[in-house]
Motif scaffolding. Structure first.
Motif, mmCIF file in Angstrom:
data_model
loop_
_atom_site.group_PDB
_atom_site.id
_atom_site.type_symbol
_atom_site.label_atom_id
_atom_site.label_comp_id
_atom_site.label_asym_id
_atom_site.label_seq_id
_atom_site.Cartn_x
_atom_site.Cartn_y
_atom_site.Cartn_z
ATOM 1 N N LEU A 112 18.685 1.429 2.303
ATOM 2 C CA LEU A 112 19.890 0.604 2.211
ATOM 3 C C LEU A 112 19.595 -0.864 1.929
ATOM 4 N N THR A 113 18.324 -1.241 1.923
ATOM 5 C CA THR A 113 17.950 -2.621 1.629
ATOM 6 C C THR A 113 17.956 -2.848 0.123
ATOM 7 N N GLU A 114 18.704 -3.839 -0.314
ATOM 8 C CA GLU A 114 18.748 -4.164 -1.744
ATOM 9 C C GLU A 114 17.481 -4.918 -2.134
ATOM 10 N N THR A 115 16.818 -4.437 -3.167
ATOM 11 C CA THR A 115 15.577 -5.068 -3.619
ATOM 12 C C THR A 115 15.576 -5.168 -5.138
ATOM 13 N N THR A 116 14.566 -5.841 -5.673
ATOM 14 C CA THR A 116 14.361 -5.886 -7.122
ATOM 15 C C THR A 116 13.355 -4.825 -7.552
ATOM 16 N N GLY A 117 13.001 -3.931 -6.637
ATOM 17 C CA GLY A 117 12.033 -2.899 -6.945
ATOM 18 C C GLY A 117 10.625 -3.223 -6.484
ATOM 19 N N ARG A 118 10.479 -4.331 -5.774
ATOM 20 C CA ARG A 118 9.166 -4.754 -5.286
ATOM 21 C C ARG A 118 9.033 -4.434 -3.802
ATOM 22 N N ASP A 119 7.841 -3.994 -3.391
ATOM 23 C CA ASP A 119 7.579 -3.751 -1.969
ATOM 24 C C ASP A 119 7.879 -4.991 -1.142
ATOM 25 N N GLN A 120 7.566 -6.149 -1.714
ATOM 26 C CA GLN A 120 7.656 -7.397 -0.969
ATOM 27 C C GLN A 120 9.095 -7.800 -0.646
ATOM 28 N N ASP A 121 10.060 -7.145 -1.263
ATOM 29 C CA ASP A 121 11.468 -7.464 -1.001
ATOM 30 C C ASP A 121 11.990 -6.810 0.275
ATOM 31 N N HIS A 122 11.236 -5.875 0.818
ATOM 32 C CA HIS A 122 11.730 -5.151 1.990
ATOM 33 C C HIS A 122 11.621 -5.984 3.258
ATOM 34 N N LEU A 123 12.419 -5.603 4.251
ATOM 35 C CA LEU A 123 12.517 -6.351 5.499
ATOM 36 C C LEU A 123 11.339 -6.048 6.413
ATOM 37 N N ARG A 124 11.109 -6.960 7.333
ATOM 38 C CA ARG A 124 10.067 -6.743 8.336
ATOM 39 C C ARG A 124 10.606 -5.796 9.408
ATOM 40 N N VAL A 125 9.885 -4.691 9.611
ATOM 41 C CA VAL A 125 10.312 -3.680 10.583
ATOM 42 C C VAL A 125 9.118 -3.286 11.440
ATOM 43 N N LEU A 126 9.324 -3.332 12.756
ATOM 44 C CA LEU A 126 8.317 -2.858 13.704
ATOM 45 C C LEU A 126 8.903 -1.631 14.393
ATOM 46 N N HIS A 127 8.296 -0.481 14.184
ATOM 47 C CA HIS A 127 8.804 0.788 14.721
ATOM 48 C C HIS A 127 7.785 1.322 15.729
ATOM 49 N N LEU A 128 8.153 1.302 17.008
ATOM 50 C CA LEU A 128 7.293 1.826 18.070
ATOM 51 C C LEU A 128 7.873 3.146 18.562
#
Length: 255
Positions: free
Chosen positions: A32-48
């Motif tokens: 659901l995160t809108e990006t330009t197709g680059r990995d670097q556009d994604h949000l910071r997520v910490l999943h424990l």
């Protein structure tokens, strides 16, 4: 156009409740995160995901020990917050488990975070879901609920929906719905990918709720959307709290 986000904020997923529900929330945040197709556009997520630290929420509620899952998740999230502190980030956390939001667990969990001096912003999935129904389906008054036995017996959704002026309907065979989630041979928690038997039970219960007049159905266990991924059933909306939580987490770190 790609939306900007606040680089001083991080999403934290308190996972392991159950494990696939945490993975599903993480997946939806990515999708659901809108990006330009680059990995670097994604949000910071910490999943424990630390399932062994968190007793089953239904068993805890029915057995009178809500403190077990509350304190277990508080320890996990304070550990995640320590990571945020090292990175000079504000954490926005969520727990993708409907039963965890039962007041007996949720209130003790919030108390434990406060006692630890936590600054985390913790989103409440139940409140987000009810706000969504009120905003997006203003003409609906009769809501079906599918949930674990613990969520049902403690009225996690039914109570808040009643306060908001809604009528609720639930299945006459709660034991079958519970087995759909927990059965060790075919239940969603035990079998991956989801078994045909679990999916079949889900559709039978949806049909029952619609026959009882449900105008929308809340999939009130975070595993249920894994078996019922559609956005609607025979014309009635299926409300997926995990998806709504993902959208709200994204919005929170983009403010």
């Amino acid at each position: 156009m790609q939306q900007s986000y606040n680089p001083s904020r991080m999403i934290i997923i308190g996972g392991g409740v159950g494990p696939l529900a945490g993975v599903d929330l993480h997946r939806q945040i990515i999708e659901l995160t809108e990006t330009t197709g680059r990995d670097q556009d994604h949000l910071r997520v910490l999943h424990l995901s630390c399932s062994d630290m968190i007793p089953d929420r239904t068993e805890a509620l029915l057995g009178g020990n809500p403190e077990g899952p509350a304190l277990g998740m508080a320890r996990i999230l304070t550990a995640a917050e320590a990571c945020c502190d090292r990175m000079f980030l504000q954490g926005y956390a969520a727990v993708p488990c409907n039963t965890f939001h039962a007041p007996a667990i949720w209130d003790r969990f919030q108390q434990a975070l406060a006692e630890a001096g936590s600054r985390l912003q913790v989103l409440n999935m139940i409140s987000i879901t009810i706000d969504h129904i009120r905003t997006c389906y203003p003409g609906i008054r009769r809501i079906g609920i599918m949930s674990t036995t613990g969520t049902r017996k403690t009225g996690v959704y039914a109570g808040l929906l009643a306060e908001a002026g809604y009528e609720t309907v639930q299945t006459d065979d709660q034991e079958l719905l519970h087995e759909m989630i927990y059965n060790t041979s075919y239940g969603i928690k035990a079998v991956a990918p989801v078994s045909g038997e679990a999916m079949g039970i889900g559709r039978r219960i949806l049909a029952e709720l619609q026959d009882k007049g449900a105008e929308a159905v809340i999939l009130g266990c975070t595993e249920l959307p894994l078996a019922l991924p559609e956005s609607q059933y025979r014309g009635i909306p299926l409300i997926n709290p995990v998806r709504l939580l993902a959208l709200e987490l994204i919005r929170s770190v983009r403010q």
